[in-house]
Design an enzyme around this catalytic site. Structure first.
Site: not given
Length: 333
Positions: A129, A218, A220
């Site tokens: 990634d 994503d 986080e």
């Protein structure tokens, strides 16, 4: 093999593993999405690059190393979180500059871990990634190094598009790397619906072309001042809006610690979204968040080295064969 509920698909070789949610018909046809990941025409151009000085790669080899002091094979424990979900252990609650988000940044700060797990030579379907932090990438060399898939940062919030996204997305496509886009979530900035809509129209579109993976959320960092209930709502809003735009179930990238602290190990997404878990370890498999029965993708290291990419890069492994990866890409059983 355990009985599966209708409409659920399995990862080859993993009993009962959820590959994706219910089979969905793609909203945009392959001809409606160009290699840059835009649905139709008129997508906004990428804004000017942001400084990468604070996020530059750290050199190192891909040889397995032990985990950082204090972390374990099952991941570090969460401490210091509050009822409002203000923080995850070890991660700064300071506001993140727009555009600075990248996969794994909070996992690293939370655990102090930069361990390398299984390498490409150990087999399995390997991936990476990337974002603008990796600079210019030679995708032909990446593919030649054995990398079969990649997720590429596209957006953050509702105004930021990664300046290297178009070059990376097209470069991977031209070199037959199965690729998808990811959105770095900013629940502190705007709602999940607004961010999903921005993502879907600025890189996160999908087409059934054997080379395009569904988009990734994503999620986080801190808990962005949200309660567990509010965070679940934000994620659910993002999921529904993204699926309405693309016909696909968004993949969720997170860690055990974050999911536990900020959603209370919520199981509400397990039948909908494939799990991409961050766990940097030399163990044979990752520890996954409560609420998910199985992992689909595993980010096992932040210190990988791959031909065509300068410096370190995140390394990932798919939980299944290449045929199952193509099934995920094409939304087929």
């Amino acid at each position: 093999m355990p009985r599966l509920r209708p409409g659920r698909r399995t990862v080859a070789g993993v009993a009962g593993a959820v590959l994706a949610g219910p089979l969905a018909t793609a909203a945009p046809a392959a001809a409606d999405v160009n290699p840059e990941g835009r649905a139709g025409r008129g997508a906004a151009p990428a804004p000017a690059p942001v400084s990468t000085a604070s996020g530059s790669s750290v050199s190192g080899s891909t040889a397995p190393v032990s985990t950082a002091s204090g972390s374990t094979a099952s991941g570090s424990s969460v401490s210091g979180s509050t009822a409002s979900g203000s923080s995850v252990s070890g991660f700064s609650a300071a506001p993140l500059p727009l555009g600075a988000g990248r996969m794994g940044m909070s996992y690293q700060e939370d655990t102090g871990d930069r361990a390398a797990g299984p390498l490409s030579s150990s087999g399995g379907v390997q991936g990476v990634d990337v974002s603008h932090y990796q600079g210019s990438i030679k995708w032909a060399s990446v593919r030649a190094a054995g990398v079969q898939f990649a997720w590429i940062k596209a957006t953050e919030g509702t105004t930021y598009k990664d300046p290297n996204f178009n070059a990376n997305y097209v470069g991977a496509y031209k070199n037959k790397v199965i690729r998808g886009a990811y959105h770095f979530a900013r629940p502190d900035a705007s709602g999940g619906t607004a961010q999903a809509n921005y993502f879907a129209t600025h890189g996160g579109a999908w087409s059934r072309d054997n080379l395009t993976l569904p988009g990734v959320l994503d999620i986080e960092g801190t808990c962005y001042g949200k309660s567990k209930t509010a965070m679940r709502t934000w994620i659910g809003d993002f999921y529904r809006a993204y699926k309405a735009k693309t016909g696909r179930d968004v993949v969720i990238y997170t860690s055990r610690n974050w999911w536990s602290s900020c959603t209370g190990s919520w199981g509400g997404m397990s039948a909908k979204s494939p799990l991409w878990v961050a766990h940097w370890t030399s163990a044979a498999s990752p520890t996954i968040p409560g609420g998910f029965p199985v992992w689909t993708v595993w980010q096992y290291s932040s210190t990988g080295r791959v031909g065509g990419i300068s410096g370190n890069v995140d390394r990932d492994k798919f939980n299944g064969t290449r045929a199952r990866l193509l099934a995920l890409a094409n939304n087929t059983p």
